[in-house]
Motif scaffolding. Structure first.
Motif, PDB file in Angstrom:
ATOM      1  N   LYS A   1       0.672  -1.204  -0.048  1.00 47.80           N
ATOM      2  CA  LYS A   1      -0.074  -0.049  -0.053  1.00 47.80           C
ATOM      3  C   LYS A   1       0.816   1.185  -0.039  1.00 47.80           C
ATOM      4  CE  LYS A   1      -3.731  -1.645   3.016  1.00 47.80           C
ATOM      5  NZ  LYS A   1      -4.298  -1.538   4.260  1.00 47.80           N
TER       6      LYS A   1
ATOM      7  N   ALA B   1       0.142   5.525  -1.020  1.00 47.57           N
ATOM      8  CA  ALA B   1      -0.123   6.116   0.274  1.00 47.57           C
ATOM      9  C   ALA B   1       0.602   7.458   0.566  1.00 47.57           C
ATOM     10  CB  ALA B   1      -0.173   5.119   1.533  1.00 47.57           C
TER      11      ALA B   1
ATOM     12  N   GLN C   1      -0.772   5.791   8.365  1.00 42.86           N
ATOM     13  CA  GLN C   1      -2.044   6.058   8.084  1.00 42.86           C
ATOM     14  C   GLN C   1      -2.647   4.813   7.353  1.00 42.86           C
ATOM     15  OE1 GLN C   1      -4.632   7.801   9.485  1.00 42.86           O
ATOM     16  NE2 GLN C   1      -6.021   6.700   8.035  1.00 42.86           N
TER      17      GLN C   1
ATOM     18  N   ASP D   1      -5.922   1.952   7.590  1.00 49.64           N
ATOM     19  CA  ASP D   1      -6.838   2.093   6.528  1.00 49.64           C
ATOM     20  C   ASP D   1      -7.197   0.735   6.259  1.00 49.64           C
ATOM     21  OD1 ASP D   1      -7.025   4.908   6.726  1.00 49.64           O
ATOM     22  OD2 ASP D   1      -5.892   4.882   4.759  1.00 49.64           O
TER      23      ASP D   1
END
Length: 144
Positions: free
Chosen positions: A97, A101, A140, A144
């Motif tokens: 990710k 991100a 973060q 998520d």
């Protein structure tokens, strides 16, 4: 003979950090195997780069280490932490990710609980805003 081993340090987690006063992993392993049995405890009271701890764990011993240096304690902890398959799978998903991100123009979230623990301690300098933002966005991405 392990005491005369001049091979470059490699293998296991020995390459994670090149501690200035490290010694040969093969020497540490030979001493551990000579003076202890499987399941025994090995104490390293000057943990340094964690070589003795890593080799003790790899040889099936229990290991504990201490050092006056916070850096040495951190390095040894990182080098001797064993993750489960589930934890490694979670890390792999999170790492995939990250490229999407992290972006300098994206808003990031300040993690107050991490700040309270001192993790922002060296990230407040204006020259480190990009690093701070990337870390916040990476954290973060895991939330998520």
């Amino acid at each position: 003979m392990a005491a005369r081993d001049v091979q470059p340090v490699k293998g296991l987690t020995h390459g994670f950090y090149k501690y200035p006063a490290r010694f040969s992993p093969s020497f540490a392993r030979a001493a551990i195997e000579t003076f202890t049995d499987q399941g025994d405890w090995v104490l390293d009271n000057h943990v340094g780069g964690g070589t003795t701890l890593v080799e003790a764990l790899a040889a099936g011993r229990n290991a504990i280490g201490v050092d006056i240096s916070a850096l040495a304690a951190f390095v040894a902890t990182v080098k001797t932490t064993v993750y489960s398959d589930a934890e490694l799978d979670h890390l792999e998903v999170w790492a995939q990710k990250l490229p999407a991100a992290i972006h300098a123009r994206k808003k990031s979230i300040h993690f107050a609980d991490y700040a309270d623990l001192g993790y922002y301690r060296h990230l407040h300098h204006p020259s480190r805003w990009r690093l701070r933002k990337a870390i916040e966005q990476g954290l973060q991405a895991d939330a998520d």
